[in-house]
Design an enzyme around this catalytic site. Sequence first.
Site, PDB file in Angstrom:
ATOM      1  CE1 TYR A   1      -3.985   1.918   0.661  1.00  0.00           C
ATOM      2  CE2 TYR A   1      -2.714   3.105   2.095  1.00  0.00           C
ATOM      3  CZ  TYR A   1      -3.708   3.065   1.463  1.00  0.00           C
ATOM      4  OH  TYR A   1      -4.623   4.265   1.499  1.00  0.00           O
TER       5      TYR A   1
ATOM      6  CE  LYS B   1      -3.736   5.034  -1.807  1.00  0.00           C
ATOM      7  NZ  LYS B   1      -4.849   5.288  -2.669  1.00  0.00           N
TER       8      LYS B   1
HETATM    9  P1  NAP Z   1     -13.151   1.866   0.931  1.00  0.00           P
HETATM   10  O1  NAP Z   1     -14.257   1.969   1.722  1.00  0.00           O
HETATM   11  O2  NAP Z   1     -12.592   0.328   1.020  1.00  0.00           O
HETATM   12  O3  NAP Z   1     -13.716   1.649  -0.556  1.00  0.00           O
HETATM   13  C1  NAP Z   1     -12.755   1.300  -1.592  1.00  0.00           C
HETATM   14  C2  NAP Z   1     -13.441   1.698  -2.844  1.00  0.00           C
HETATM   15  O4  NAP Z   1     -12.713   1.249  -4.095  1.00  0.00           O
HETATM   16  C3  NAP Z   1     -14.779   0.504  -3.218  1.00  0.00           C
HETATM   17  O5  NAP Z   1     -15.771   1.233  -3.988  1.00  0.00           O
HETATM   18  C4  NAP Z   1     -14.233  -0.442  -4.184  1.00  0.00           C
HETATM   19  O6  NAP Z   1     -15.251  -1.274  -4.779  1.00  0.00           O
HETATM   20  C5  NAP Z   1     -13.276   0.308  -4.792  1.00  0.00           C
HETATM   21  N1  NAP Z   1     -12.473  -0.548  -5.798  1.00  0.00           N
HETATM   22  C6  NAP Z   1     -11.567  -1.268  -5.174  1.00  0.00           C
HETATM   23  N2  NAP Z   1     -10.811  -1.885  -6.439  1.00  0.00           N
HETATM   24  C7  NAP Z   1     -11.467  -1.456  -7.496  1.00  0.00           C
HETATM   25  C8  NAP Z   1     -11.505  -1.928  -8.814  1.00  0.00           C
HETATM   26  N3  NAP Z   1     -10.360  -2.846  -9.381  1.00  0.00           N
HETATM   27  N4  NAP Z   1     -12.160  -1.381  -9.454  1.00  0.00           N
HETATM   28  C9  NAP Z   1     -13.200  -0.362  -9.321  1.00  0.00           C
HETATM   29  N5  NAP Z   1     -13.396   0.074  -7.905  1.00  0.00           N
HETATM   30  C10 NAP Z   1     -12.591  -0.503  -6.834  1.00  0.00           C
HETATM   31  O7  NAP Z   1     -12.098   2.822   0.972  1.00  0.00           O
HETATM   32  P2  NAP Z   1     -12.019   4.272   1.345  1.00  0.00           P
HETATM   33  O8  NAP Z   1     -11.709   4.428   2.678  1.00  0.00           O
HETATM   34  O9  NAP Z   1     -13.336   4.894   0.915  1.00  0.00           O
HETATM   35  O10 NAP Z   1     -11.126   4.660   0.521  1.00  0.00           O
HETATM   36  C11 NAP Z   1     -11.062   5.551  -0.807  1.00  0.00           C
HETATM   37  C12 NAP Z   1      -9.514   6.000  -1.109  1.00  0.00           C
HETATM   38  O11 NAP Z   1      -9.034   6.828  -0.053  1.00  0.00           O
HETATM   39  C13 NAP Z   1      -8.751   4.865  -1.231  1.00  0.00           C
HETATM   40  O12 NAP Z   1      -7.820   5.114  -2.511  1.00  0.00           O
HETATM   41  C14 NAP Z   1      -7.968   4.800  -0.113  1.00  0.00           C
HETATM   42  O13 NAP Z   1      -6.457   4.420  -0.310  1.00  0.00           O
HETATM   43  C15 NAP Z   1      -7.865   6.167   0.404  1.00  0.00           C
HETATM   44  N6  NAP Z   1      -7.511   6.578   1.741  1.00  0.00           N
HETATM   45  C16 NAP Z   1      -8.431   6.324   2.650  1.00  0.00           C
HETATM   46  C17 NAP Z   1      -8.125   6.593   3.908  1.00  0.00           C
HETATM   47  C18 NAP Z   1      -9.089   6.125   4.901  1.00  0.00           C
HETATM   48  O14 NAP Z   1      -8.938   6.372   6.280  1.00  0.00           O
HETATM   49  N7  NAP Z   1     -10.328   5.565   4.804  1.00  0.00           N
HETATM   50  C19 NAP Z   1      -7.068   7.016   4.322  1.00  0.00           C
HETATM   51  C20 NAP Z   1      -6.050   7.356   3.350  1.00  0.00           C
HETATM   52  C21 NAP Z   1      -6.435   7.244   2.091  1.00  0.00           C
HETATM   53  P3  NAP Z   1     -15.873  -2.613  -4.443  1.00  0.00           P
HETATM   54  O15 NAP Z   1     -16.938  -2.079  -3.273  1.00  0.00           O
HETATM   55  O16 NAP Z   1     -16.149  -3.196  -5.264  1.00  0.00           O
HETATM   56  O17 NAP Z   1     -14.805  -3.239  -3.393  1.00  0.00           O
END
Ligand code: NAP
Length: 227
Positions: free
Chosen positions: A150, A154
Amino acid sequence: MKKVVLITGANRGIGLEAARQMKAKKYEVLLTSRNMEDGERAARDLGVSFHQLDVLSAKSIEALKSQVETEFGRLDALINNAGILIDRKDHILDISEEKLRTTLDTNTYAPLALTRAFLPMMLEENYGRVVNVSSVLGQISSFNDYTPAYRLSKLALNGITLMLADAVKGKNILINSIHPGWVKTDMGGEEAPLSLEEGARGLVWAATLPDNGPQGGFFQHGKKMDW
Ligand code: NAP
């Protein structure tokens, strides 16, 4: 004419909330998701259009690009939000090559492929905003052995942001990396301090920057971060 925004992985989490906030800003929102059922339900609830997109599939990206070209002839903002974190228990010495590759394919190469697909439309309009959703875990100054794939994905995404920004220098296309903060989602977990609303705000800020906005930076809540 409404501006058009495409958001990847918008069926849940930060992507879905970004879709809600962009709609409130009167954007035409293209909510995308790899899973048809989840995406259709989310888009219906929000009152926006749904488009199937698995960011790992070149065919899927190409099909959506053609559809957007035909339907709208433009894309004003691309939010590369879809991401995975599958290596919380792994270490750099023994993580499988498969996990490394899947993580980099999803978090790094897919945002690059999507940007390359939609950039010609942005260049034609001389307007575009690209938001690469990154993470503080990709900050090289704080690198350690937790979630190696990861982190690497990033870090490399941030590199791509810098290169793309340089490639569009002089155009009204602003490309930035955004750390949403630690947000309560399936990925962030229950103990995360930030709400979805707070987490998505930084993405929306970068997707709606004015013409004199920043280019090629790394931001959290609109504040510059170290790489
Ligand atoms: P999440 O709730 O796990 O959602 C991830 C999303 O990405 C889901 O809609 C998932 O779809 C989709 N996804 C994964 N692989 C995919 C693919 N091959 N094609 C299309 N969609 C795909 O994560 P989140 O927390 O909302 O994270 C969103 C972004 O923020 C990510 O890039 C993450 O790295 C970043 N981020 C999050 C945090 C945090 O604290 N949450 C912190 C830093 C950065 P499915 O439902 O089909 O799996």
